[in-house]
Design an enzyme around this catalytic site. Structure first.
Site, PDB file in Angstrom:
ATOM      1  N   GLU A  59       0.968  -1.239   0.041  1.00 29.22           N
ATOM      2  CA  GLU A  59       0.180  -0.096  -0.218  1.00 29.22           C
ATOM      3  C   GLU A  59       1.047   0.940  -0.360  1.00 29.22           C
ATOM      4  OE1 GLU A  59      -3.983   1.969   2.678  1.00 29.22           O
ATOM      5  OE2 GLU A  59      -3.141   0.326   3.388  1.00 29.22           O
ATOM      6  N   CYS A 267      -6.149   1.243   2.449  1.00 29.78           N
ATOM      7  CA  CYS A 267      -7.314   2.316   2.640  1.00 29.78           C
ATOM      8  C   CYS A 267      -7.567   3.181   1.573  1.00 29.78           C
ATOM      9  CB  CYS A 267      -6.734   3.353   3.944  1.00 29.78           C
ATOM     10  SG  CYS A 267      -7.743   2.190   5.355  1.00 29.78           S
ATOM     11  N   ASN A 399     -12.460  -3.397   0.922  1.00 25.56           N
ATOM     12  CA  ASN A 399     -11.923  -3.200   1.881  1.00 25.56           C
ATOM     13  C   ASN A 399     -12.156  -2.720   3.459  1.00 25.56           C
ATOM     14  OD1 ASN A 399      -8.350  -2.828   2.913  1.00 25.56           O
ATOM     15  ND2 ASN A 399      -8.867  -1.297   3.262  1.00 25.56           N
ATOM     16  N   GLU A 400     -12.037  -3.576   4.105  1.00 25.71           N
ATOM     17  CA  GLU A 400     -12.303  -3.509   5.839  1.00 25.71           C
ATOM     18  C   GLU A 400     -13.293  -1.862   5.826  1.00 25.71           C
ATOM     19  OE1 GLU A 400      -9.298  -1.426   7.845  1.00 25.71           O
ATOM     20  OE2 GLU A 400      -7.477  -2.747   7.564  1.00 25.71           O
TER      21      GLU A 400
END
Length: 847
Positions: A59, A267, A399-400
């Site tokens: 990331e 994120c 994602n999350e």
């Protein structure tokens, strides 16, 4: 861990003195060792291990791309650092004006009709007023201390430029120190001609080694000179690829032999606007990562604000990610946004047309990776230099996400559309940002109900959590969705953390029929630009080093085996410890008032009472933050910017007690933090009410600074309302009451088990790989029974990582590293004493 330093320091000292790795118990008296037995069923068959089980997660966090893995040496090369991205930015961030021989002019960044292209809108405008030999221009500060150069190496310069000077504009490009007194290469000279954009190039050969050079670009004459995409690349990139990767970082990743590369985040994937470039309104910034922004010629790629607070150029884009995965022999696993934001934003985008556009973008991505050169997106890949398909067999959507219902509604549409055209691709879902709680439970419920093939779990916990949860996946449904542990780490980079993670990996391998993929995170961190820690590989502009976790992960990743061999162990055991400690009050970006703190023992005896009528002298600050004072008979913390303002009172030996306190939120982002079982600033429990921007309540347990969530559920705290908070502690059991109603309860009866093992088989080598972690101060004297009828060679390869549990690798010292030797005396049954604070791999040759 603080009490371990003396013993582990002795271990390090004895190893340094040259004792054999085959010694029965390095650094400790063998008679003090704890006894264990490992029983191996060498004829048995455990689960097969996915050959791509271990991989890496990349990331762009901690400047992992620009200034990191992406080899570009110029910061803000396209003058796109703007205040809209970061309040401290200007178009000239990392640039400064320079002149020589009396040269003069002005420098400004401009976005007008003379721009390079619609996606590279801002450029540098130099208005030149030089006379004679004078020259005026700019120099770039690079990253960290400057531009790093190595004597004798080649560096390729390029710039896009245009001039309105009739005879052209002479451009001198040099590499020198900041003061301009020392040069590190012969200058490159080009003549810019014509008032249309053209690319100009040149090559330097460094005449010196430095980490603090500046790239200087100066122009002579008069008129208006426009510059964009000012670039300096080392010729010696990973695999020698143009627009390539920094060699030392890429080589450290390649040395892990990853089975997959997950990219581009995290994120950055599902935060910001989900809308893309709009030609009518101009280039939109701060949008979620969209892969089409990142391919094609680098000067035509978008620049975007990064979720982590800086700017990303997308010079390292999807083509380069796929190429890197291929270069290191790994599968590419891209992650695409699902139109539900995560990472604290928590909103769902309700726009069906936009959703269908993102689904089509994902289908186009698969074509980019797998389509023939005659297909639309396969042709774009071929034009970039890769006619043959890269290949793609798995892809993650989302994602999350903290909104599991909204996410699943969109995930199913992505999955169904992808499966209709590409039925063999595994589409991966997720279970939110933590290892438990209401979001996790609901996400798994929806994943099961919708027949999801694989679920990505993420968690960052204390090392003790990892030592307590080795059997986490023992009870998972063997016929259900496979698990990808896509992000995990314990919350530091010391050897103890690495050992806790290694112990946890033995449980993942034992459950290889459930957990088929795993990747530590984050992968990279520039030491001068850190948003998150811990991290696997650290670097500055000219050095890189692996953390202790890197060394342990590498040991597991390069010694996987093909199949688990059934094994069990027995020996020293531990029992759960009761919750003990003082009480605490804290806040997180919130002003709050506390009053009437009462602590009573289980038999009703009053242990402590404070209504603050006599001040707050009985409370001790342990976090060192916040503005605490007694106001109108209450204890008030008034700083709404401070995080974790913990103060404590009472006895650290208290157990089996009730804590009552009244709390009122005055202003700010969150709610209350009520501590119990408080030992010191790094060891405590707290009940977090109105946490995570006033969306969730949880109990977190901190051990040596690393926190683990024990219970979590949605929760909001109202400003100005007084709440009655009660915590009841009985042994390991804790009950939480809010305004007289039971809010939740938990039993912290998990046992920290410092000894872990697993055995796998390397079929090609004909070897059993015995993997043992001993994450304690005591040697582990272990009898290893390889099973009836097994025949083994007398010698075996032994690899050990051990040392001071508080030690961590740094720029100047990398003490945590493996030692490999040959041991004798291996038999169907043999004894090995495993060092304190160690991970040991024994490769046993079978006959």
């Amino acid at each position: 861990m603080r009490t371990y330093r003396l013993v582990a320091g002795l271990v390090t000292a004895i190893v340094a003195a040259g004792l054999s790795a085959g010694a029965p118990a390095i650094g400790a008296d063998p008679t003090a060792a704890l006894d264990y037995t490992i029983d191996v069923d060498s004829g048995g068959t455990g689960p097969a291990i996915d050959p791509d089980m271990y991989g890496v997660f990349f990331e762009d966090i901690n400047r992992a791309a620009d200034g990191g893995l992406y080899a570009e040496l110029v910061q803000n090369r396209s003058f796109e650092y703007l205040p809209v991205d970061n309040g401290s930015y200007t178009g000239l961030t990392a640039w400064s004006a320079v002149s020589s021989a009396g040269g003069s002019g002005t420098a400004a960044t401009v976005d007008d009709d003379a721009r390079l292209n619609e996606r590279n809108r801002t450029y540098l405008k130099l208005t030149l007023s030089n006379t004679g030999a004078g020259a005026y221009g700019v120099q770039n500060a690079g990253y960290n201390t400057g531009v790093a150069l190595e004597k004798g190496k080649r560096y390729d310069f390029s710039v896009w430029a245009r001039t309105d000077a009739a005879g052209g504009t002479p451009l001198t490009v040099s590499l020198r120190d900041q003061a301009g007194t020392t040069t590190y290469a012969t200058a490159v000279r080009v003549s810019v001609r014509g008032d249309t954009w053209r690319r100009y190039t040149g090559t330097f050969v460094a005449t010196g080694t430095t980490d603090a050079a500046r790239l200087t670009v100066q122009a002579g004459g008069a008129g208006t000179l426009r510059l964009d995409m000012v670039s300096l690349f080392p010729r010696d990139t990973f695999k020698g690829r143009p627009n390539g990767l920094r060699k030392d970082l890429a080589e450290k990743i390649a040395a892990l032999r990853p089975g997959f590369v997950r990219f581009p985040g995290g994120c950055i994937v599902n935060t910001g606007s989900m809308y893309g470039y709009d030609a009518a309104s101009g280039y939109q910034r701060a949008r979620a990562y969209q892969w089409k922004d990142t391919v094609g010629p680098v000067e035509e790629r978008a620049t975007n604000a990064n979720f982590w607070g800086y700017n990303q150029s997308y010079g390292l884009g999807y083509y380069e990610y796929f190429q890197f995965a291929e270069d290191v022999g790994a599968k590419a696993v891209p992650v695409v946004p699902a139109l539900v934001t995560g990472c604290g934003q928590n909103r769902a985008v309700d726009d069906e047309a936009l959703l269908q556009r993102h689904i089509q973008d994902t289908l186009d991505l698969i074509e980019f990776a797998t389509g023939p050169a005659t297909s639309t997106w396969g042709a774009k890949r071929a034009a970039m230099g890769h006619p043959e398909p890269f290949g793609l067999d798995r892809l993650e959507v989302g994602n999350e996400e903290n909104l599991p219902d909204a996410f699943m509604a969109r995930f199913v549409k992505f999955r169904d559309a992808i499966k209709a055209e590409y039925p063999d691709i595994t589409i991966i879902s997720n279970s939110g940002p933590d290892d438990m709680g209401a979001t996790f439970d609901r996400a798994w419920e929806l994943n099961r109900a919708n027949g999801v093939e694989m679920v990505d779990e993420h968690y960052y916990n204390s090392p003790d959590w990892f030592l307590q949860n080795n059997r986490r996946y023992d009870s998972y449904d063997r016929s259900g969705a496979k698990v990808w542990l896509g992000e995990f780490a314990s919350q530091e980079n010391k050897l103890y953390n690495a050992l806790a993670e290694g112990a946890y990996l033995t449980g993942l391998e034992r459950n290889a029929d459930v957990v088929t993929m795993a990747s530590y995170a984050p992968l990279l961190a520039n030491i001068d630009y850190v948003q998150w820690r811990p991290d696997m590989i650290w670097f500055d502009n000219d050095q890189s080093w692996g953390s202790a976790s890197y060394e342990v992960q590498k040991l597991f990743m390069t010694n996987v085996g093909d199949r688990v061999v059934p094994s069990t162990f027995s020996g020293a055991t531990r029992t759960p410890e009761p919750v003990t400690g003082a009480v605490g009050l804290s806040t997180w970006r919130t002003a709050a008032r506390y009053d009437d703190v009462l602590v009573t023992s289980a038999d009703g005896t009053q242990l402590f009472h404070d209504d603050f009528s006599a001040g707050a002298d009985r409370w001790t600050p342990i976090a060192g933050r916040g503005a605490w004072s007694v106001v109108d008979g209450g204890y008030v913390q008034s700083d709404t910017a401070a995080e974790n303002t913990m103060v404590e009172a009472g006895d650290e030996n208290w157990r089996d007690y009730d804590l009552d306190v009244k709390a009122t939120k005055l202003s700010g982002a969150e709610g209350f933090l009520v501590g119990f079982g408080v030992k010191d600033t790094g060891n405590y429990y707290w009940w977090n009410l109105g946490g995570w921007n006033n969306t969730q309540g949880a109990v977190e347990k901190a051990v040596n600074g690393g926190k683990t969530t024990l219970i979590a559920k949605p929760n909001t705290i109202e400003t100005g309302r007084a709440y009655d908070i009660k915590v009841q502690i009985r042994g390991t059991k804790v009950t939480l009451l809010l305004d007289g109603q039971v809010w939740g309860s938990f039993d912290d009866n998990a046992v920290t088990e410092p000894f872990a093992q697993v055995v796998t088989r390397d079929v090609a080598a004909g070897q059993l790989i015995v993997k043992v972690v001993n994450a304690q101060a005591t040697p582990a004297r272990t009898t290893i029974n390889l099973g009836a009828g097994v025949r083994v060679a007398n010698k075996a390869q032994l690899t050990v990582i051990s040392g001071d549990p508080e030690e961590l690798n740094t720029r100047t010292a990398q003490l945590i590293k493996p030692r490999t030797s040959t041991i004798k005396g291996v038999a169907p049954t043999f004894t090995r004493t495993f060092e304190p604070y160690s991970v040991t791999f024994i490769r046993v040759q079978t006959k």
